[in-house]
Design a protein around this motif. Structure first.
Motif, mmCIF file in Angstrom:
data_model
loop_
_atom_site.group_PDB
_atom_site.id
_atom_site.type_symbol
_atom_site.label_atom_id
_atom_site.label_comp_id
_atom_site.label_asym_id
_atom_site.label_seq_id
_atom_site.Cartn_x
_atom_site.Cartn_y
_atom_site.Cartn_z
ATOM 1 N N VAL A 155 45.748 75.216 11.063
ATOM 2 C CA VAL A 155 44.783 74.244 11.589
ATOM 3 C C VAL A 155 44.989 72.899 10.914
ATOM 4 C CG1 VAL A 155 42.320 73.658 11.705
ATOM 5 C CG2 VAL A 155 43.075 75.988 12.252
ATOM 6 N N ASP A 156 45.164 72.914 9.605
ATOM 7 C CA ASP A 156 45.392 71.670 8.862
ATOM 8 C C ASP A 156 46.686 70.990 9.324
ATOM 9 O OD1 ASP A 156 44.759 69.814 6.647
ATOM 10 O OD2 ASP A 156 46.606 70.638 5.786
ATOM 11 N N CYS A 157 47.737 71.762 9.515
ATOM 12 C CA CYS A 157 49.010 71.199 9.979
ATOM 13 C C CYS A 157 48.860 70.591 11.369
ATOM 14 C CB CYS A 157 50.093 72.274 9.992
ATOM 15 S SG CYS A 157 50.668 72.730 8.349
ATOM 16 N N TRP A 158 48.150 71.267 12.263
ATOM 17 C CA TRP A 158 47.925 70.733 13.612
ATOM 18 C C TRP A 158 47.205 69.388 13.534
ATOM 19 C CZ3 TRP A 158 49.319 71.519 18.556
ATOM 20 C CH2 TRP A 158 48.572 70.874 19.545
ATOM 21 N N ASN A 159 46.147 69.354 12.720
ATOM 22 C CA ASN A 159 45.366 68.122 12.592
ATOM 23 C C ASN A 159 46.199 66.985 12.011
ATOM 24 O OD1 ASN A 159 43.063 69.285 13.704
ATOM 25 N ND2 ASN A 159 42.306 69.974 11.718
ATOM 26 N N LYS A 160 47.015 67.273 11.023
ATOM 27 C CA LYS A 160 47.882 66.239 10.445
ATOM 28 C C LYS A 160 48.886 65.737 11.480
ATOM 29 C CE LYS A 160 47.613 67.399 5.585
ATOM 30 N NZ LYS A 160 48.334 67.896 4.403
ATOM 31 N N ALA A 161 49.480 66.650 12.232
ATOM 32 C CA ALA A 161 50.468 66.253 13.247
ATOM 33 C C ALA A 161 49.827 65.348 14.293
ATOM 34 C CB ALA A 161 51.088 67.484 13.895
ATOM 35 N N LYS A 162 48.590 65.632 14.672
ATOM 36 C CA LYS A 162 47.895 64.799 15.660
ATOM 37 C C LYS A 162 47.667 63.383 15.138
ATOM 38 C CE LYS A 162 48.812 67.076 18.058
ATOM 39 N NZ LYS A 162 49.719 66.767 19.111
ATOM 40 N N LEU A 163 47.602 63.233 13.814
ATOM 41 C CA LEU A 163 47.421 61.923 13.190
ATOM 42 C C LEU A 163 48.762 61.311 12.774
ATOM 43 C CD1 LEU A 163 44.350 62.803 10.927
ATOM 44 C CD2 LEU A 163 44.332 61.469 13.062
ATOM 45 N N ASN A 164 49.858 61.932 13.234
ATOM 46 C CA ASN A 164 51.212 61.505 12.878
ATOM 47 C C ASN A 164 51.456 61.534 11.368
ATOM 48 O OD1 ASN A 164 52.308 61.094 15.486
ATOM 49 N ND2 ASN A 164 51.120 59.206 15.616
ATOM 50 N N GLN A 165 50.801 62.473 10.701
ATOM 51 C CA GLN A 165 51.032 62.695 9.276
ATOM 52 C C GLN A 165 51.920 63.925 9.129
ATOM 53 O OE1 GLN A 165 47.164 63.211 7.532
ATOM 54 N NE2 GLN A 165 46.519 61.119 7.993
ATOM 55 N N MET A 166 52.709 63.953 8.075
ATOM 56 C CA MET A 166 53.611 65.074 7.851
ATOM 57 C C MET A 166 52.822 66.317 7.437
ATOM 58 S SD MET A 166 56.586 66.313 7.947
ATOM 59 C CE MET A 166 57.814 65.052 7.919
ATOM 60 N N PRO A 167 52.895 67.379 8.234
ATOM 61 C CA PRO A 167 52.238 68.631 7.845
ATOM 62 C C PRO A 167 52.922 69.223 6.620
ATOM 63 C CG PRO A 167 52.898 68.685 10.157
ATOM 64 C CD PRO A 167 53.508 67.465 9.546
ATOM 65 N N THR A 168 52.176 69.972 5.847
ATOM 66 C CA THR A 168 52.740 70.618 4.679
ATOM 67 C C THR A 168 53.456 71.903 5.073
ATOM 68 O OG1 THR A 168 50.627 71.726 4.309
ATOM 69 C CG2 THR A 168 51.009 69.703 3.094
ATOM 70 N N ARG A 169 54.431 72.294 4.288
ATOM 71 C CA ARG A 169 55.135 73.548 4.518
ATOM 72 C C ARG A 169 54.177 74.703 4.206
ATOM 73 N NH1 ARG A 169 60.883 73.756 5.907
ATOM 74 N NH2 ARG A 169 60.725 75.767 4.934
ATOM 75 N N ILE A 170 54.387 75.818 4.888
ATOM 76 C CA ILE A 170 53.561 77.006 4.709
ATOM 77 C C ILE A 170 54.444 78.131 4.178
ATOM 78 C CG2 ILE A 170 52.079 78.699 5.838
ATOM 79 C CD1 ILE A 170 51.363 76.553 7.902
#
Length: 86
Positions: free
Chosen positions: A67-82
């Motif tokens: 969920v956090d990665c999706w939200n970051k991607a929507k803001l054009n921020q780099m998602p963290t690795r999982i």
């Protein structure tokens, strides 16, 4: 498209400008699925059954991170690795 995780030959991605519902992409050996993050079900595509089981188990373990990665991607921020499965 950021690579979120990779395990047992499976690669997990989230695309920057993807459509709703929130989902991720899993690829394995030429196969591709889209998995709904909230429902943890396949939206589209096919993976070998044993690999799909791994992907869905991994997604269940890492729901909040996805969920956090999706939200970051929507803001054009780099998602963290999982963390991958071992």
């Amino acid at each position: 498209m950021p690579l979120l995780s990779e395990f047992f030959g499976i690669k997990i991605y989230i695309y920057w400008d993807d459509h709703v519902p929130p989902h991720f992409h899993a690829e394995y050996n030429g196969h591709h699925v889209l998995v709904d993050i909230e429902e943890n079900v396949v939206i589209k595509g096919v993976l070998p059954a044993n690999k799909l089981k791994l992907v869905l188990g991994w997604a269940e373990l890492h729901h909040n991170e996805l969920v956090d990665c999706w939200n970051k991607a929507k803001l054009n921020q780099m998602p963290t690795r999982i963390e991958p499965l071992h």
